[in-house]
Design a protein around this motif. Structure first.
Motif, PDB file in Angstrom:
ATOM      1  N   LEU A 122      26.618 -81.163   4.920  1.00  0.00           N
ATOM      2  CA  LEU A 122      27.080 -81.889   3.736  1.00  0.00           C
ATOM      3  C   LEU A 122      26.003 -81.942   2.657  1.00  0.00           C
ATOM      4  CD1 LEU A 122      28.811 -84.800   5.652  1.00  0.00           C
ATOM      5  CD2 LEU A 122      29.999 -83.288   4.042  1.00  0.00           C
ATOM      6  N   ALA A 123      24.796 -82.314   3.055  1.00  0.00           N
ATOM      7  CA  ALA A 123      23.721 -82.484   2.076  1.00  0.00           C
ATOM      8  C   ALA A 123      23.301 -81.158   1.451  1.00  0.00           C
ATOM      9  CB  ALA A 123      22.520 -83.160   2.736  1.00  0.00           C
ATOM     10  N   LEU A 124      23.102 -80.134   2.273  1.00  0.00           N
ATOM     11  CA  LEU A 124      22.602 -78.869   1.740  1.00  0.00           C
ATOM     12  C   LEU A 124      23.671 -78.096   0.973  1.00  0.00           C
ATOM     13  CD1 LEU A 124      20.259 -77.950   4.682  1.00  0.00           C
ATOM     14  CD2 LEU A 124      19.602 -78.637   2.358  1.00  0.00           C
ATOM     15  N   HIS A 125      24.906 -78.187   1.422  1.00  0.00           N
ATOM     16  CA  HIS A 125      25.952 -77.527   0.647  1.00  0.00           C
ATOM     17  C   HIS A 125      26.254 -78.290  -0.648  1.00  0.00           C
ATOM     18  CE1 HIS A 125      26.419 -74.176   3.150  1.00  0.00           C
ATOM     19  NE2 HIS A 125      27.137 -74.737   4.112  1.00  0.00           N
ATOM     20  N   ALA A 126      25.934 -79.587  -0.695  1.00  0.00           N
ATOM     21  CA  ALA A 126      26.026 -80.311  -1.971  1.00  0.00           C
ATOM     22  C   ALA A 126      25.003 -79.731  -2.954  1.00  0.00           C
ATOM     23  CB  ALA A 126      25.797 -81.806  -1.775  1.00  0.00           C
ATOM     24  N   ALA A 127      23.840 -79.338  -2.432  1.00  0.00           N
ATOM     25  CA  ALA A 127      22.836 -78.684  -3.291  1.00  0.00           C
ATOM     26  C   ALA A 127      23.357 -77.337  -3.765  1.00  0.00           C
ATOM     27  CB  ALA A 127      21.526 -78.514  -2.527  1.00  0.00           C
ATOM     28  N   ASP A 128      23.969 -76.562  -2.852  1.00  0.00           N
ATOM     29  CA  ASP A 128      24.510 -75.242  -3.212  1.00  0.00           C
ATOM     30  C   ASP A 128      25.627 -75.359  -4.243  1.00  0.00           C
ATOM     31  OD1 ASP A 128      22.812 -74.059  -1.311  1.00  0.00           O
ATOM     32  OD2 ASP A 128      24.340 -74.154   0.262  1.00  0.00           O
ATOM     33  N   GLU A 145      14.578 -88.187   2.706  1.00  0.00           N
ATOM     34  CA  GLU A 145      13.459 -88.520   3.592  1.00  0.00           C
ATOM     35  C   GLU A 145      13.868 -88.385   5.052  1.00  0.00           C
ATOM     36  OE1 GLU A 145      10.198 -92.068   4.464  1.00  0.00           O
ATOM     37  OE2 GLU A 145      11.724 -92.379   2.922  1.00  0.00           O
ATOM     38  N   PHE A 146      15.057 -88.869   5.402  1.00  0.00           N
ATOM     39  CA  PHE A 146      15.549 -88.752   6.776  1.00  0.00           C
ATOM     40  C   PHE A 146      15.650 -87.282   7.190  1.00  0.00           C
ATOM     41  CE2 PHE A 146      19.273 -88.030   9.520  1.00  0.00           C
ATOM     42  CZ  PHE A 146      18.863 -88.719  10.658  1.00  0.00           C
ATOM     43  N   ILE A 147      16.232 -86.462   6.342  1.00  0.00           N
ATOM     44  CA  ILE A 147      16.365 -85.039   6.668  1.00  0.00           C
ATOM     45  C   ILE A 147      14.985 -84.404   6.788  1.00  0.00           C
ATOM     46  CG2 ILE A 147      17.157 -82.795   5.828  1.00  0.00           C
ATOM     47  CD1 ILE A 147      19.567 -84.282   4.576  1.00  0.00           C
ATOM     48  N   SER A 148      14.126 -84.702   5.850  1.00  0.00           N
ATOM     49  CA  SER A 148      12.786 -84.117   5.832  1.00  0.00           C
ATOM     50  C   SER A 148      11.992 -84.484   7.084  1.00  0.00           C
ATOM     51  CB  SER A 148      12.050 -84.598   4.577  1.00  0.00           C
ATOM     52  OG  SER A 148      10.715 -84.212   4.575  1.00  0.00           O
ATOM     53  N   THR A 149      12.035 -85.738   7.477  1.00  0.00           N
ATOM     54  CA  THR A 149      11.198 -86.193   8.588  1.00  0.00           C
ATOM     55  C   THR A 149      11.884 -86.100   9.945  1.00  0.00           C
ATOM     56  OG1 THR A 149      11.847 -88.495   8.215  1.00  0.00           O
ATOM     57  CG2 THR A 149       9.840 -87.749   7.123  1.00  0.00           C
ATOM     58  N   ASP A 150      13.193 -86.350  10.002  1.00  0.00           N
ATOM     59  CA  ASP A 150      13.883 -86.393  11.302  1.00  0.00           C
ATOM     60  C   ASP A 150      14.651 -85.123  11.643  1.00  0.00           C
ATOM     61  OD1 ASP A 150      13.042 -89.031  10.807  1.00  0.00           O
ATOM     62  OD2 ASP A 150      14.704 -89.862  11.958  1.00  0.00           O
ATOM     63  N   LEU A 151      15.072 -84.374  10.639  1.00  0.00           N
ATOM     64  CA  LEU A 151      15.895 -83.189  10.908  1.00  0.00           C
ATOM     65  C   LEU A 151      15.232 -81.879  10.487  1.00  0.00           C
ATOM     66  CD1 LEU A 151      19.461 -84.479   9.896  1.00  0.00           C
ATOM     67  CD2 LEU A 151      18.286 -84.648  12.096  1.00  0.00           C
ATOM     68  N   GLY A 152      14.025 -81.950   9.951  1.00  0.00           N
ATOM     69  CA  GLY A 152      13.327 -80.739   9.526  1.00  0.00           C
ATOM     70  C   GLY A 152      13.144 -79.739  10.662  1.00  0.00           C
ATOM     71  N   ALA A 177      13.187 -84.481  -1.189  1.00  0.00           N
ATOM     72  CA  ALA A 177      14.305 -83.594  -1.555  1.00  0.00           C
ATOM     73  C   ALA A 177      13.811 -82.160  -1.727  1.00  0.00           C
ATOM     74  CB  ALA A 177      14.988 -84.093  -2.824  1.00  0.00           C
ATOM     75  N   GLN A 178      12.691 -81.985  -2.401  1.00  0.00           N
ATOM     76  CA  GLN A 178      12.136 -80.641  -2.568  1.00  0.00           C
ATOM     77  C   GLN A 178      11.754 -80.045  -1.214  1.00  0.00           C
ATOM     78  OE1 GLN A 178       9.038 -81.938  -5.230  1.00  0.00           O
ATOM     79  NE2 GLN A 178      10.058 -81.060  -7.023  1.00  0.00           N
ATOM     80  N   ARG A 179      11.202 -80.854  -0.329  1.00  0.00           N
ATOM     81  CA  ARG A 179      10.804 -80.373   0.993  1.00  0.00           C
ATOM     82  C   ARG A 179      12.027 -79.899   1.780  1.00  0.00           C
ATOM     83  NH1 ARG A 179       9.613 -81.760   6.319  1.00  0.00           N
ATOM     84  NH2 ARG A 179       7.621 -80.948   7.030  1.00  0.00           N
ATOM     85  N   VAL A 180      13.126 -80.637   1.696  1.00  0.00           N
ATOM     86  CA  VAL A 180      14.358 -80.249   2.397  1.00  0.00           C
ATOM     87  C   VAL A 180      14.839 -78.890   1.895  1.00  0.00           C
ATOM     88  CG1 VAL A 180      16.800 -80.829   2.710  1.00  0.00           C
ATOM     89  CG2 VAL A 180      15.056 -82.604   2.965  1.00  0.00           C
TER      90      VAL A 180
END
Length: 186
Positions: A122-128, A145-152, A177-180
């Motif tokens: 959901l999050a990354l395709h929202a970016a696309d 932050e959650f994606i970057s730290t917990d799902l990276g 957000a940039q890190r994700v």
């Protein structure tokens, strides 16, 4: 599903819904930020993901899950279609044993990981989609932050098999957000 996953899934859905609300009819045939898909194909894939993830949690056969890939999930109203399928997924998430394995095409994974993958999708395709429509990525900083730290690590582990490009170098001073985006090769 625990409270953290619930909150993060809520935020990922809200970000996707924001990106989806911005789509004009004239945007549908334009290229999305996912190079291989138009905006319409990306939206169809994401809505179909809700269908597939629901079927996975229902323990449907691989053939039944994969058969959804060629279907048109946009319907008459793609926003309503998204929410219809997403509500079905969320209802099942709250009813089933998320520790039970599901037969995803990448292999057998627990339902908890499937929920994490839905958050990423959901999050990354929202970016696309946002890139394909010329808008900013509507991501909440706490979700980033959650994606970057917990799902990276999950993004890296899924790699190309999970639909991610190789990570790009991450310098100092980048936002979550940039890190994700860099972790996912965007």
């Amino acid at each position: 599903m625990d409270d953290v996953a619930t909150t993060q899934l809520d935020q990922a859905e809200a970000g996707w819904a924001t990106a989806l609300h911005r789509v004009r009819t004239s945007d549908l045939n334009r290229p999305s930020g996912a190079a291989q898909w138009s905006n319409a194909e990306l939206v169809n894939h994401l809505i179909g993901g809700g269908v597939r993830y629901t079927k996975l949690l229902e323990q449907a056969s691989t053939e039944e899950v994969e058969a959804t890939r060629g279907a048109d999930h946009l319907g008459e109203d793609m926003i309503e279609s998204f929410w219809t399928h997403e509500r079905s997924f969320r209802a099942l998430v709250n009813e089933c044993d998320l520790h039970a394995p599901v037969a995803h095409r990448i292999g057998s994974i627990p339902g908890t990981q499937l929920v994490q993958m839905r958050i990423l999708e959901l999050a990354l395709h929202a970016a696309d989609l946002s890139r394909g429509t010329g808008h900013d990525w509507p991501i909440d900083e706490s979700l980033a932050e959650f994606i970057s730290t917990d799902l990276g690590d999950l993004i890296i582990a899924l790699g190309a098999e999970g639909g991610y490009r190789p990570p790009r170098p991450i310098g100092e001073g980048v936002t979550h957000a940039q890190r994700v985006l860099l972790l996912s090769g965007r």
